[in-house]
Design a protein around this motif. Structure first.
Motif, PDB file in Angstrom:
ATOM      1  N   ALA A 193       4.118   9.218  -9.004  1.00  0.00           N
ATOM      2  CA  ALA A 193       3.486   8.596 -10.167  1.00  0.00           C
ATOM      3  C   ALA A 193       4.375   8.781 -11.387  1.00  0.00           C
ATOM      4  O   ALA A 193       5.110   9.759 -11.489  1.00  0.00           O
ATOM      5  N   ILE A 194       4.307   7.825 -12.310  1.00  0.00           N
ATOM      6  CA  ILE A 194       5.116   7.881 -13.516  1.00  0.00           C
ATOM      7  C   ILE A 194       4.220   7.711 -14.739  1.00  0.00           C
ATOM      8  O   ILE A 194       3.449   6.752 -14.831  1.00  0.00           O
ATOM      9  N   ILE A 195       4.339   8.643 -15.671  1.00  0.00           N
ATOM     10  CA  ILE A 195       3.597   8.603 -16.932  1.00  0.00           C
ATOM     11  C   ILE A 195       4.469   7.909 -17.972  1.00  0.00           C
ATOM     12  O   ILE A 195       5.629   8.287 -18.181  1.00  0.00           O
ATOM     13  N   ILE A 196       3.924   6.895 -18.640  1.00  0.00           N
ATOM     14  CA  ILE A 196       4.682   6.067 -19.572  1.00  0.00           C
ATOM     15  C   ILE A 196       4.335   6.419 -21.013  1.00  0.00           C
ATOM     16  O   ILE A 196       3.158   6.465 -21.393  1.00  0.00           O
ATOM     17  N   CYS A 197       5.376   6.653 -21.824  1.00  0.00           N
ATOM     18  CA  CYS A 197       5.218   6.934 -23.256  1.00  0.00           C
ATOM     19  C   CYS A 197       5.832   5.781 -24.050  1.00  0.00           C
ATOM     20  O   CYS A 197       7.066   5.716 -24.198  1.00  0.00           O
ATOM     21  N   PRO A 198       5.033   4.851 -24.554  1.00  0.00           N
ATOM     22  CA  PRO A 198       5.585   3.755 -25.349  1.00  0.00           C
ATOM     23  C   PRO A 198       6.252   4.278 -26.616  1.00  0.00           C
ATOM     24  O   PRO A 198       5.935   5.371 -27.098  1.00  0.00           O
ATOM     25  N   GLN A 253       4.820   6.434 -35.162  1.00  0.00           N
ATOM     26  CA  GLN A 253       3.906   5.843 -36.158  1.00  0.00           C
ATOM     27  C   GLN A 253       2.846   4.990 -35.473  1.00  0.00           C
ATOM     28  O   GLN A 253       1.729   4.858 -35.952  1.00  0.00           O
ATOM     29  N   ARG A 254       3.224   4.414 -34.354  1.00  0.00           N
ATOM     30  CA  ARG A 254       2.325   3.564 -33.567  1.00  0.00           C
ATOM     31  C   ARG A 254       2.803   3.636 -32.119  1.00  0.00           C
ATOM     32  O   ARG A 254       3.721   4.382 -31.805  1.00  0.00           O
ATOM     33  N   ARG A 255       2.169   2.849 -31.234  1.00  0.00           N
ATOM     34  CA  ARG A 255       2.626   2.763 -29.850  1.00  0.00           C
ATOM     35  C   ARG A 255       2.805   1.291 -29.503  1.00  0.00           C
ATOM     36  O   ARG A 255       1.868   0.502 -29.627  1.00  0.00           O
ATOM     37  N   ALA A 256       4.025   0.928 -29.119  1.00  0.00           N
ATOM     38  CA  ALA A 256       4.367  -0.471 -28.867  1.00  0.00           C
ATOM     39  C   ALA A 256       3.737  -0.954 -27.559  1.00  0.00           C
ATOM     40  O   ALA A 256       4.032  -0.428 -26.486  1.00  0.00           O
ATOM     41  N   ASN A 257       2.891  -1.960 -27.664  1.00  0.00           N
ATOM     42  CA  ASN A 257       2.162  -2.447 -26.490  1.00  0.00           C
ATOM     43  C   ASN A 257       3.078  -2.955 -25.384  1.00  0.00           C
ATOM     44  O   ASN A 257       2.779  -2.790 -24.193  1.00  0.00           O
ATOM     45  N   HIS A 258       4.217  -3.574 -25.756  1.00  0.00           N
ATOM     46  CA  HIS A 258       5.094  -4.152 -24.726  1.00  0.00           C
ATOM     47  C   HIS A 258       5.828  -3.074 -23.927  1.00  0.00           C
ATOM     48  O   HIS A 258       6.462  -3.378 -22.921  1.00  0.00           O
ATOM     49  N   GLU A 259       5.722  -1.830 -24.388  1.00  0.00           N
ATOM     50  CA  GLU A 259       6.334  -0.715 -23.667  1.00  0.00           C
ATOM     51  C   GLU A 259       5.281   0.138 -22.959  1.00  0.00           C
ATOM     52  O   GLU A 259       5.554   1.265 -22.570  1.00  0.00           O
ATOM     53  N   GLY A 260       4.099  -0.438 -22.797  1.00  0.00           N
ATOM     54  CA  GLY A 260       2.999   0.261 -22.131  1.00  0.00           C
ATOM     55  C   GLY A 260       2.576  -0.440 -20.856  1.00  0.00           C
ATOM     56  O   GLY A 260       3.193  -0.274 -19.801  1.00  0.00           O
ATOM     57  N   GLU A 261       1.542  -1.251 -20.940  1.00  0.00           N
ATOM     58  CA  GLU A 261       0.994  -1.908 -19.749  1.00  0.00           C
ATOM     59  C   GLU A 261       2.019  -2.745 -18.974  1.00  0.00           C
ATOM     60  O   GLU A 261       2.047  -2.680 -17.733  1.00  0.00           O
ATOM     61  N   GLY A 315      12.383  -3.247 -24.207  1.00  0.00           N
ATOM     62  CA  GLY A 315      11.398  -3.046 -23.153  1.00  0.00           C
ATOM     63  C   GLY A 315      11.941  -3.476 -21.799  1.00  0.00           C
ATOM     64  O   GLY A 315      13.016  -3.050 -21.379  1.00  0.00           O
ATOM     65  N   LEU A 316      11.230  -4.352 -21.113  1.00  0.00           N
ATOM     66  CA  LEU A 316      11.676  -4.842 -19.810  1.00  0.00           C
ATOM     67  C   LEU A 316      12.912  -5.731 -19.918  1.00  0.00           C
ATOM     68  O   LEU A 316      13.569  -6.001 -18.920  1.00  0.00           O
ATOM     69  N   ALA A 317      13.229  -6.197 -21.140  1.00  0.00           N
ATOM     70  CA  ALA A 317      14.414  -7.027 -21.396  1.00  0.00           C
ATOM     71  C   ALA A 317      14.453  -8.257 -20.488  1.00  0.00           C
ATOM     72  O   ALA A 317      15.498  -8.632 -19.965  1.00  0.00           O
ATOM     73  N   ASP A 362      16.939 -11.023 -21.475  1.00  0.00           N
ATOM     74  CA  ASP A 362      18.352 -10.649 -21.545  1.00  0.00           C
ATOM     75  C   ASP A 362      18.852 -10.379 -20.127  1.00  0.00           C
ATOM     76  O   ASP A 362      18.509  -9.370 -19.510  1.00  0.00           O
ATOM     77  N   VAL A 363      19.676 -11.287 -19.609  1.00  0.00           N
ATOM     78  CA  VAL A 363      20.123 -11.200 -18.218  1.00  0.00           C
ATOM     79  C   VAL A 363      20.912  -9.918 -17.957  1.00  0.00           C
ATOM     80  O   VAL A 363      20.777  -9.297 -16.900  1.00  0.00           O
ATOM     81  N   VAL A 364      21.727  -9.518 -18.932  1.00  0.00           N
ATOM     82  CA  VAL A 364      22.571  -8.339 -18.744  1.00  0.00           C
ATOM     83  C   VAL A 364      21.746  -7.060 -18.844  1.00  0.00           C
ATOM     84  O   VAL A 364      21.712  -6.248 -17.925  1.00  0.00           O
ATOM     85  N   VAL A 365      21.069  -6.872 -19.977  1.00  0.00           N
ATOM     86  CA  VAL A 365      20.302  -5.639 -20.182  1.00  0.00           C
ATOM     87  C   VAL A 365      19.154  -5.537 -19.178  1.00  0.00           C
ATOM     88  O   VAL A 365      18.787  -4.441 -18.755  1.00  0.00           O
ATOM     89  N   GLY A 366      18.619  -6.688 -18.784  1.00  0.00           N
ATOM     90  CA  GLY A 366      17.514  -6.685 -17.831  1.00  0.00           C
ATOM     91  C   GLY A 366      17.865  -6.051 -16.491  1.00  0.00           C
ATOM     92  O   GLY A 366      16.965  -5.721 -15.703  1.00  0.00           O
ATOM     93  N   GLN A 367      19.158  -5.857 -16.262  1.00  0.00           N
ATOM     94  CA  GLN A 367      19.577  -5.211 -15.018  1.00  0.00           C
ATOM     95  C   GLN A 367      19.116  -3.755 -14.930  1.00  0.00           C
ATOM     96  O   GLN A 367      19.151  -3.164 -13.846  1.00  0.00           O
ATOM     97  N   TRP A 368      18.690  -3.193 -16.065  1.00  0.00           N
ATOM     98  CA  TRP A 368      18.286  -1.785 -16.040  1.00  0.00           C
ATOM     99  C   TRP A 368      17.152  -1.562 -15.040  1.00  0.00           C
ATOM    100  O   TRP A 368      17.052  -0.489 -14.437  1.00  0.00           O
ATOM    101  N   LYS A 369      16.318  -2.586 -14.854  1.00  0.00           N
ATOM    102  CA  LYS A 369      15.167  -2.431 -13.960  1.00  0.00           C
ATOM    103  C   LYS A 369      15.614  -2.230 -12.515  1.00  0.00           C
ATOM    104  O   LYS A 369      15.099  -1.365 -11.807  1.00  0.00           O
ATOM    105  N   ASP A 370      16.570  -3.021 -12.061  1.00  0.00           N
ATOM    106  CA  ASP A 370      17.062  -2.869 -10.688  1.00  0.00           C
ATOM    107  C   ASP A 370      17.834  -1.566 -10.520  1.00  0.00           C
ATOM    108  O   ASP A 370      17.747  -0.909  -9.476  1.00  0.00           O
ATOM    109  N   LEU A 371      18.593  -1.203 -11.543  1.00  0.00           N
ATOM    110  CA  LEU A 371      19.338   0.064 -11.498  1.00  0.00           C
ATOM    111  C   LEU A 371      18.380   1.253 -11.425  1.00  0.00           C
ATOM    112  O   LEU A 371      18.591   2.206 -10.676  1.00  0.00           O
TER     113      LEU A 371
END
Length: 258
Positions: free
Chosen positions: A33-38, A43-51, A234-236, A239-248
């Motif tokens: 399991a992975i706990i996510i901290c947006p 000051q706030r919590r960014a929704n796009h870095e949560g759900e 976030g999930l990027a 962005d084709v290049v940065v979006g590679q972080w997900k597969d990595l």
């Protein structure tokens, strides 16, 4: 369903009440399991870095939890208290959720990355007084994923995160205590990091400082620096290049047993 982290609180003002929202996979891979901290500068919590992150992890067969930790006007150690409690909460209920309590990771973006790094390096720091059975569990994450994280409050730091977490005039000692490149030890969990080289909000030096500390202490890590990309991608997905972080990151998680 959303869970209150602390039994004495009431869900009246969502901004003031730390909560944990599960996104469970029935047949999870490796039962981790992975706990996510947006992020959000404390000051706030960014929704796009949560759900959206939780749903991406679910697509990999991994259960996830989004942590609604306290932010300004709350100061340190409130956010770290919430992160430590969240890790213990997941471990305590691991059987109920069919999870392996030895595979609890933490993932954070920006200031949430600072919180994830703090949970990784300050697990021996008692951010709050134990109050029940849950607090008998370990608060050390088994793995960490840091996405364009705030790391240091001494150099190349992010002003907003510094002041929201530590106040307007924090002492040098306090700033050093929360500069996670100084807190890495052999007890720090294996870590995956990514950043963009031209991040104009949180300089890439933050990830470089942390990687250097991990290397010094022989903590296994993988880091990817992409040449271009604004802060907070976030999930990027655009962005084709940065979006590679997900597969990595997916490949890294497989190697960690997820």
């Amino acid at each position: 369903m959303t869970y209150l982290l602390w039994p004495e609180t009431r869900l009246e003002n969502n901004e003031d009440v730390p909560t944990l929202t599960p996104y469970l996979v029935e047949h999870s891979v490796g039962r981790g399991a992975i706990i996510i901290c947006p992020g959000g500068s404390y000051q706030r919590r960014a929704n796009h870095e949560g759900e959206p992150i939780a749903k991406w992890l679910n697509s990999l067969g991994i259960s996830a939890f989004v942590l609604n930790y306290r932010v300004a006007p709350y100061k340190h150690p409130a956010p770290l208290s919430d992160a430590q409690r969240a890790i213990r909460f997941v471990r305590f209920h691991s059987k109920d959720w069919n999870l392996d309590k030895q595979k609890v990771a933490i993932l954070g973006f920006s200031a949430g990355g600072h919180l994830a790094a703090s949970a990784s390096t300050l697990s021996s720091f008692h951010a709050y007084q134990p109050s029940d059975e849950i607090d008998q569990e370990s608060c050390r994450p088994d793995f960490a994923i840091l996405c364009y994280p705030v790391i240091s409050f001494l150099e190349n730091y992010h002003d907003g995160s510094l002041h929201n977490l530590l106040g307007e005039n924090p002492t040098n000692e306090l700033r050093a205590n929360l500069s996670n490149e100084l807190n890495v030890s052999t007890h720090t969990p294996p870590t995956f990091l990514w950043h963009t080289a031209d991040d104009a909000t949180v300089p890439v030096e933050n990830s470089l400082l942390y990687a250097r500390a991990l290397s010094k202490w022989n903590v296994p890590y993988e880091m990817h620096i992409f040449p271009n990309g604004r802060h907070g991608l976030g999930l990027a997905e655009s962005d084709v290049v940065v979006g590679q972080w997900k597969d990595l990151c997916k490949s890294w998680l497989v190697r960690q047993g997820f």
